[in-house]
Scaffold this motif. Structure first.
Motif, PDB file in Angstrom:
ATOM      1  N   PRO A   4       0.811  -1.233   0.000  1.00  0.00           N
ATOM      2  CA  PRO A   4       0.000   0.000   0.000  1.00  0.00           C
ATOM      3  C   PRO A   4       0.838   1.274   0.000  1.00  0.00           C
ATOM      4  CG  PRO A   4      -0.933  -1.607   1.508  1.00  0.00           C
ATOM      5  CD  PRO A   4       0.366  -2.191   1.024  1.00  0.00           C
ATOM      6  N   TRP A   5       1.968   1.261   0.717  1.00  0.00           N
ATOM      7  CA  TRP A   5       2.790   2.472   0.780  1.00  0.00           C
ATOM      8  C   TRP A   5       3.557   2.711  -0.522  1.00  0.00           C
ATOM      9  CZ3 TRP A   5       3.349  -1.645   4.177  1.00  0.00           C
ATOM     10  CH2 TRP A   5       4.428  -2.514   3.935  1.00  0.00           C
ATOM     11  N   GLN A   6       3.545   1.741  -1.412  1.00  0.00           N
ATOM     12  CA  GLN A   6       4.188   1.905  -2.713  1.00  0.00           C
ATOM     13  C   GLN A   6       3.183   2.272  -3.800  1.00  0.00           C
ATOM     14  OE1 GLN A   6       5.857  -2.107  -2.776  1.00  0.00           O
ATOM     15  NE2 GLN A   6       7.922  -1.259  -2.520  1.00  0.00           N
ATOM     16  N   ASP A   7       1.923   2.338  -3.463  1.00  0.00           N
ATOM     17  CA  ASP A   7       0.851   2.579  -4.435  1.00  0.00           C
ATOM     18  C   ASP A   7       0.737   4.082  -4.712  1.00  0.00           C
ATOM     19  OD1 ASP A   7      -1.412   2.752  -5.963  1.00  0.00           O
ATOM     20  OD2 ASP A   7      -2.681   1.555  -4.617  1.00  0.00           O
ATOM     21  N   THR A   8       1.233   4.507  -5.855  1.00  0.00           N
ATOM     22  CA  THR A   8       1.265   5.945  -6.162  1.00  0.00           C
ATOM     23  C   THR A   8      -0.118   6.502  -6.490  1.00  0.00           C
ATOM     24  OG1 THR A   8       1.809   5.420  -8.470  1.00  0.00           O
ATOM     25  CG2 THR A   8       3.645   5.876  -6.976  1.00  0.00           C
ATOM     26  N   SER A   9      -1.128   5.623  -6.597  1.00  0.00           N
ATOM     27  CA  SER A   9      -2.487   6.135  -6.809  1.00  0.00           C
ATOM     28  C   SER A   9      -3.086   6.674  -5.518  1.00  0.00           C
ATOM     29  CB  SER A   9      -3.384   5.038  -7.381  1.00  0.00           C
ATOM     30  OG  SER A   9      -3.621   4.017  -6.416  1.00  0.00           O
ATOM     31  N   LEU A  10      -2.504   6.314  -4.387  1.00  0.00           N
ATOM     32  CA  LEU A  10      -2.953   6.818  -3.090  1.00  0.00           C
ATOM     33  C   LEU A  10      -2.252   8.124  -2.762  1.00  0.00           C
ATOM     34  CD1 LEU A  10      -2.867   3.491  -1.007  1.00  0.00           C
ATOM     35  CD2 LEU A  10      -4.863   4.552  -2.110  1.00  0.00           C
ATOM     36  N   SER A  11      -2.811   8.887  -1.859  1.00  0.00           N
ATOM     37  CA  SER A  11      -2.171  10.128  -1.424  1.00  0.00           C
ATOM     38  C   SER A  11      -0.934   9.806  -0.602  1.00  0.00           C
ATOM     39  CB  SER A  11      -3.142  10.963  -0.586  1.00  0.00           C
ATOM     40  OG  SER A  11      -3.399  10.326   0.660  1.00  0.00           O
ATOM     41  N   ALA A  12      -0.022  10.753  -0.555  1.00  0.00           N
ATOM     42  CA  ALA A  12       1.189  10.567   0.245  1.00  0.00           C
ATOM     43  C   ALA A  12       0.824  10.343   1.708  1.00  0.00           C
ATOM     44  CB  ALA A  12       2.105  11.778   0.095  1.00  0.00           C
ATOM     45  N   GLU A  13      -0.208  11.021   2.190  1.00  0.00           N
ATOM     46  CA  GLU A  13      -0.638  10.871   3.585  1.00  0.00           C
ATOM     47  C   GLU A  13      -1.103   9.439   3.851  1.00  0.00           C
ATOM     48  OE1 GLU A  13      -1.537  12.421   7.486  1.00  0.00           O
ATOM     49  OE2 GLU A  13      -0.566  13.410   5.782  1.00  0.00           O
ATOM     50  N   ASP A  14      -1.925   8.897   2.945  1.00  0.00           N
ATOM     51  CA  ASP A  14      -2.430   7.538   3.136  1.00  0.00           C
ATOM     52  C   ASP A  14      -1.308   6.506   3.014  1.00  0.00           C
ATOM     53  OD1 ASP A  14      -4.970   8.490   3.547  1.00  0.00           O
ATOM     54  OD2 ASP A  14      -5.640   8.128   1.485  1.00  0.00           O
ATOM     55  N   GLY A 103      12.402  -1.630   2.704  1.00  0.00           N
ATOM     56  CA  GLY A 103      13.144  -1.085   1.567  1.00  0.00           C
ATOM     57  C   GLY A 103      13.173   0.430   1.527  1.00  0.00           C
ATOM     58  N   ILE A 104      13.178   1.070   2.705  1.00  0.00           N
ATOM     59  CA  ILE A 104      13.121   2.537   2.770  1.00  0.00           C
ATOM     60  C   ILE A 104      14.536   3.107   2.687  1.00  0.00           C
ATOM     61  CG2 ILE A 104      12.324   4.538   4.067  1.00  0.00           C
ATOM     62  CD1 ILE A 104      10.543   2.628   5.684  1.00  0.00           C
ATOM     63  N   PRO A 105      14.830   3.938   1.682  1.00  0.00           N
ATOM     64  CA  PRO A 105      16.136   4.606   1.638  1.00  0.00           C
ATOM     65  C   PRO A 105      16.160   5.810   2.579  1.00  0.00           C
ATOM     66  CG  PRO A 105      14.840   5.270  -0.249  1.00  0.00           C
ATOM     67  CD  PRO A 105      14.000   4.272   0.515  1.00  0.00           C
ATOM     68  N   VAL A 350       7.786  12.482   8.309  1.00  0.00           N
ATOM     69  CA  VAL A 350       8.991  12.069   7.584  1.00  0.00           C
ATOM     70  C   VAL A 350       8.635  11.129   6.445  1.00  0.00           C
ATOM     71  CG1 VAL A 350      11.135  10.737   7.782  1.00  0.00           C
ATOM     72  CG2 VAL A 350      10.543  12.427   9.546  1.00  0.00           C
ATOM     73  N   LEU A 351       7.796  10.143   6.729  1.00  0.00           N
ATOM     74  CA  LEU A 351       7.428   9.166   5.701  1.00  0.00           C
ATOM     75  C   LEU A 351       6.606   9.816   4.589  1.00  0.00           C
ATOM     76  CD1 LEU A 351       6.526   6.149   8.013  1.00  0.00           C
ATOM     77  CD2 LEU A 351       8.582   6.405   6.591  1.00  0.00           C
ATOM     78  N   ARG A 352       5.748  10.761   4.952  1.00  0.00           N
ATOM     79  CA  ARG A 352       4.979  11.465   3.933  1.00  0.00           C
ATOM     80  C   ARG A 352       5.911  12.222   2.993  1.00  0.00           C
ATOM     81  NH1 ARG A 352       1.297  14.636   6.977  1.00  0.00           N
ATOM     82  NH2 ARG A 352       2.910  16.240   7.112  1.00  0.00           N
ATOM     83  N   GLN A 353       6.942  12.850   3.553  1.00  0.00           N
ATOM     84  CA  GLN A 353       7.881  13.574   2.704  1.00  0.00           C
ATOM     85  C   GLN A 353       8.678  12.616   1.816  1.00  0.00           C
ATOM     86  OE1 GLN A 353      11.148  16.474   4.267  1.00  0.00           O
ATOM     87  NE2 GLN A 353       9.300  17.657   3.798  1.00  0.00           N
ATOM     88  N   LYS A 354       9.025  11.463   2.336  1.00  0.00           N
ATOM     89  CA  LYS A 354       9.717  10.483   1.503  1.00  0.00           C
ATOM     90  C   LYS A 354       8.814   9.988   0.379  1.00  0.00           C
ATOM     91  CE  LYS A 354      13.330   8.912   4.659  1.00  0.00           C
ATOM     92  NZ  LYS A 354      14.068   7.761   5.223  1.00  0.00           N
ATOM     93  N   CYS A 355       7.510   9.865   0.655  1.00  0.00           N
ATOM     94  CA  CYS A 355       6.558   9.526  -0.411  1.00  0.00           C
ATOM     95  C   CYS A 355       6.560  10.605  -1.483  1.00  0.00           C
ATOM     96  CB  CYS A 355       5.152   9.375   0.152  1.00  0.00           C
ATOM     97  SG  CYS A 355       4.813   7.828   0.998  1.00  0.00           S
ATOM     98  N   GLU A 356       6.501  11.862  -1.058  1.00  0.00           N
ATOM     99  CA  GLU A 356       6.464  12.979  -2.009  1.00  0.00           C
ATOM    100  C   GLU A 356       7.707  13.024  -2.876  1.00  0.00           C
ATOM    101  OE1 GLU A 356       3.844  15.920   0.934  1.00  0.00           O
ATOM    102  OE2 GLU A 356       6.003  16.214   0.679  1.00  0.00           O
ATOM    103  N   LEU A 357       8.825  12.588  -2.332  1.00  0.00           N
ATOM    104  CA  LEU A 357      10.087  12.590  -3.072  1.00  0.00           C
ATOM    105  C   LEU A 357      10.276  11.345  -3.930  1.00  0.00           C
ATOM    106  CD1 LEU A 357      12.348  13.951  -0.195  1.00  0.00           C
ATOM    107  CD2 LEU A 357      11.831  15.150  -2.343  1.00  0.00           C
ATOM    108  N   GLY A 358       9.323  10.422  -3.879  1.00  0.00           N
ATOM    109  CA  GLY A 358       9.423   9.206  -4.671  1.00  0.00           C
ATOM    110  C   GLY A 358      10.272   8.123  -4.055  1.00  0.00           C
ATOM    111  N   LEU A 359      10.683   8.288  -2.799  1.00  0.00           N
ATOM    112  CA  LEU A 359      11.586   7.327  -2.171  1.00  0.00           C
ATOM    113  C   LEU A 359      10.878   6.038  -1.760  1.00  0.00           C
ATOM    114  CD1 LEU A 359      13.746   9.717   0.043  1.00  0.00           C
ATOM    115  CD2 LEU A 359      14.218   8.865  -2.241  1.00  0.00           C
TER     116      LEU A 359
END
Length: 804
Positions: A4-14, A103-105, A350-359
């Protein structure tokens, strides 16, 4: 199938929330701190406050299973070939991502105050020079280039800009600041934020808040200011950069305000920043700032206490490395001393920002664009190779040159010497005349890190003024003498300029002065090149931890200037500095004076161009130049009692005021017109002014708009900047400048809680060439009518300007 956290169709928050719900306490905490590879080296000087006292060995292998939140300064800790550094960072990111179960950088950050903080990277002018340009568009363009360079090498976050408004020029970090006026700092700083963010880099606002208002101009000293000064002077640049600039990170400051350290201030970091301004990014600690709650401020007894205070206040990430947010915070949470919900709050950000950056994307790759093959990105670090990575390309140097040229301020000119005659006999005298360090502030790689590596070259070409003048005026006879030792403590052998200083050391001070006098006496004109050599924590005359006892020229440079003036040869003073210095004793003795604030690698040719006349100077002072060293601290935006008066024997009136700067051409300003003289307290009007170039050279005028409020319910500055415009004109050409003034720009913090009001009554707009009363060209009286209004962070903060 992606998680789910890799699903780019979801919002960064979700996505971030889904990942957080699957993490253990240790894994969440791992996202809240950095790792600083290479900082454990024992030899060498500190590049961060108390680095060697606070740093501890990092067991990277032991951290990998839980993850790593941030990587600290992968390029800015030691010299590394750019391509090799990018490849090493990619390999480390692969290792970090493979080491944890999600797998979080890491998010990699780097300094970028004067460009990408890396060996061989372009060094742009220092922020005080940005302010001198009065050109937000150009600063934004430079930031976009810097951001693209960072991104191409695998960096995600830049620790810039510094939005501290200069309150006392004795403060060593004056050079890192944009100026003494909050409007100038806000507009220039916000342009830099926009440029950096447009390149995909997280801009980090520094230092929140009050850092520059320290007692006595001392680094890390307490701050004693009232809530109105905080609201009116210190906070607006941050407010605008968050609201209009879109900054995604804020760094807390080291200082306390009225006894409350910023790192432990929930009103500042949560109630104001987030609840009022709507900031949704991350708050990161200034280096070791969380530990300082225990070790310096002494508001915490243990590391765990310090972590709890910072986390509760709103600090999300401990930098530069984990000391408090690791085991001590884990133990405090398990003991019930810190609510785990606070950990979740920070980790989610922090995780939301990593989502926004594509990490957290399923197709994330550690290989940055600089290492990718043009046609197809390599599939592994090993196959990516390390082609040459040019961090100082011609396009970046060109913008660095343009910004340097726009930032040079012609302070004084008697009209007889400048521009220099192409066939003149010119004596170039001074310890900084042939020293590349003259161009570079303390947050440039050569002055910050490079001085610790004498075996390596600068890595970039930095022409000195002496060399640049010889290239600029090939028909002139140009001679050189140092005149005195370089200012400040002597650097190591590899320090730029140290070799020349070592040669001068063989001479006595008297013989150096005599040699300088002979060189000047034999010339038609003497160019005296004086100023600062930047450094860190007392290793320079300007820079972090290099605060000044007074504003006299450092070292023996004042005596040298006296000697040169006494020869009778016309003297053109050129200053390369990180702060203004008192020049009153030479005010009637110089043929001309030129100010450059650490103008970067292209600063030598930029100043040479001004001296030759190839460049018509258009820089304006972002800080006042004092007449005498006393009367500090002082800035131009004073209430009546802050100005010269009969009740004190000290006259703080500057020699050259904020906004001052001369040109080689002349300009006429026609009488302005306003759409309306009466407007409601929520209304606006447009003021139109025609400016004409009446000289025989192309040039740029800088029109400044100040607000004067004759009567207010609290003591207000007599005049304060609310707008400005650069107006480039060819000889005989004219342009119309439109300023749209909204009544919100007249608001001020009436109450101690910072609540701002716009009140009815008389106002005066002043169109001026500087902040001095004598430089007011025209005034436009206005009257605000209707009820008093309360305004908040949604108020109009910027005066819209158009040049037609």
């Amino acid at each position: 199938m992606p998680q789910p956290w890799q699903d780019t169709s979801l919002s960064a928050e979700d996505r971030a929330a889904a990942l957080l719900s699957s993490m253990t306490l240790e894994e969440k905490l791992a996202q809240l701190a950095g790792v600083w590879p290479g900082s454990e080296v024992e030899e060498g000087e500190d590049v961060a406050p108390l680095q060697h006292e606070v740093s501890e060995a990092v067991d990277l292998d032991g951290l990998l299973s839980h993850g790593v939140g941030q990587l600290t300064r992968p390029f800015g800790t030691a010299p590394v070939e750019p391509a090799e550094g990018a490849a090493a960072l990619a390999r480390l990111q692969t290792r970090i991502a493979a080491g944890n179960r999600f797998g979080i950088p890491a998010l990699a950050h780097e300094e970028c105050l004067t460009g990408f903080f890396a060996w061989r990277a372009t060094v742009f002018p220092t922020p005080l020079a940005w302010g001198a340009s009065f050109d937000p568009a150009l600063v934004g363009r430079a930031a976009e280039l810097i951001g693209g360079s960072l991104r191409s090498a695998g960096i995600h976050q830049g620790l810039a800009p510094v939005l501290d408004v200069v309150r006392d020029a004795r403060w060593g970090r004056t050079e890192e600041s944009i100026g003494e006026d909050p409007y100038l700092v806000a507009t220039i700083g916000t342009a830099y934020v926009r440029g950096l963010e447009s390149a995909g880099i997280v801009a980090t606002l520094k230092h929140f808040a009050g850092y520059s208002a320290s007692r006595g101009g001392r680094n890390h000293a307490p701050v004693s200011i009232g809530p109105r000064e905080l609201a009116d002077v210190i906070l607006p640049p941050f407010e605008l950069a968050v609201r209009d600039g879109g900054a995604r990170s804020v760094m807390h400051s080291y200082n306390d305000i009225d006894g409350v350290p910023s790192a432990a201030n929930p009103w500042l970091l949560t109630e104001l920043l987030r609840d009022t301004w709507g900031f949704t990014g991350t708050v990161v600690a200034d280096y070791f700032g969380v530990s300082f709650l225990e070790l310096a401020h002494r508001v915490a007894a243990t590391r765990g206490d310090a972590a709890g205070l910072a986390l509760a206040a709103g600090v999300d990430v401990e930098l530069p490395a984990v000391r408090c947010f690791g085991t001590p915070l884990r133990d405090a949470v398990r003991a019930g001393e810190v609510d785990e919900a606070l950990v979740d709050r920070a980790a989610l950000r922090v995780l939301r920002q990593k989502c926004e950056l594509g990490l957290l994307d399923a197709d994330w790759s550690p290989i940055p664009s600089a290492l990718a093959e043009p046609a197809e990105a390599a599939e592994s670090v090993e196959s990516a190779g390390t082609p040459g990575l040019d961090l100082d390309p011609p396009g970046m140097r060109a913008v660095a040159r343009e910004l340097a040229e726009e930032s040079v301020v012609l302070l004084a000119d008697d009209g007889d010497v400048l521009p220099l005659a192409p066939d003149a006999r010119i004596a170039v005298v001074g310890p900084l005349a042939d020293d590349p360090a003259a161009m570079l502030g303390c947050y440039t790689f050569p002055r910050h890190v490079g001085v610790e590596h004498p075996e390596l070259p600068l890595g970039i070409e930095v022409p000195t003024l002496f060399a640049a003048l010889r290239a600029e005026l090939p028909g002139a006879r140009i001679t050189h003498a140092e005149g005195c030792a370089a200012p400040g403590p002597g650097g190591p052998a590899g320090d730029p300029g140290a070799a020349a200083s070592a040669g001068a050391a063989a001479l006595t001070a008297e013989s150096r002065l005599a040699q300088a006098a002979r060189t000047a006496a034999d010339a038609d004109v003497c160019v005296a090149v004086l100023g600062d050599r930047s450094g860190l924590f007392g290793r320079g005359t300007s820079g972090e931890g290099c605060d000044a006892a007074d504003l006299e020229l450092p070292g023996d440079q004042g005596a040298l200037l006296d000697t040169l003036v006494a020869t009778g040869t016309p003297v053109v003073l050129v200053l390369f500095t990180g702060r203004p210095y008192a020049l009153g004793r030479w005010s009637r003795l110089l043929a001309a004076a030129v100010q450059a604030f650490f103008p970067g690698e292209e600063g030598g040719p930029a100043v040479a161009g001004v001296l030759s006349g190839r460049v018509n100077p258009s820089g304006r002072l972002p800080v006042s130049v004092p007449y005498a060293s006393g009367g500090q601290p002082w800035t131009y935006a004073q209430p009546p009692l802050g100005l010269r008066g009969d009740s004190s024997s000290i006259d703080p009136t500057p020699l050259f005021p904020f906004g001052h700067g001369l040109s080689y051409t002349s300009f006429a300003w026609e009488r302005p017109e306003a759409d309306a003289a009466d407007l409601p307290t929520d209304g606006e009007t447009t003021v139109r002014l025609t400016v004409r170039n009446t000289g025989d050279r192309a040039g740029t005028e800088v029109v400044q708009l100040y607000l004067h409020d004759p009567v207010a319910r609290i003591a207000r500055p007599v005049s304060r900047l609310i707008g400005y415009a650069r107006v480039p004109l060819r000889p005989g050409e004219s342009a119309e400048v439109h300023f749209t003034f909204h009544a919100d720009l007249a608001s001020y913090p009436l109450r101690a809680d910072g609540t701002r009001v716009v009140e009815p009554g008389a106002l005066e707009l002043r169109l001026a060439s500087s902040s001095a009363d004598s430089d007011v060209r025209h005034t436009v009286p206005l009257t605000l009518t209707g009820p008093e209004r309360t305004v908040d962070h949604r108020r109009r903060m910027v005066c819209e300007v158009r040049v037609k």
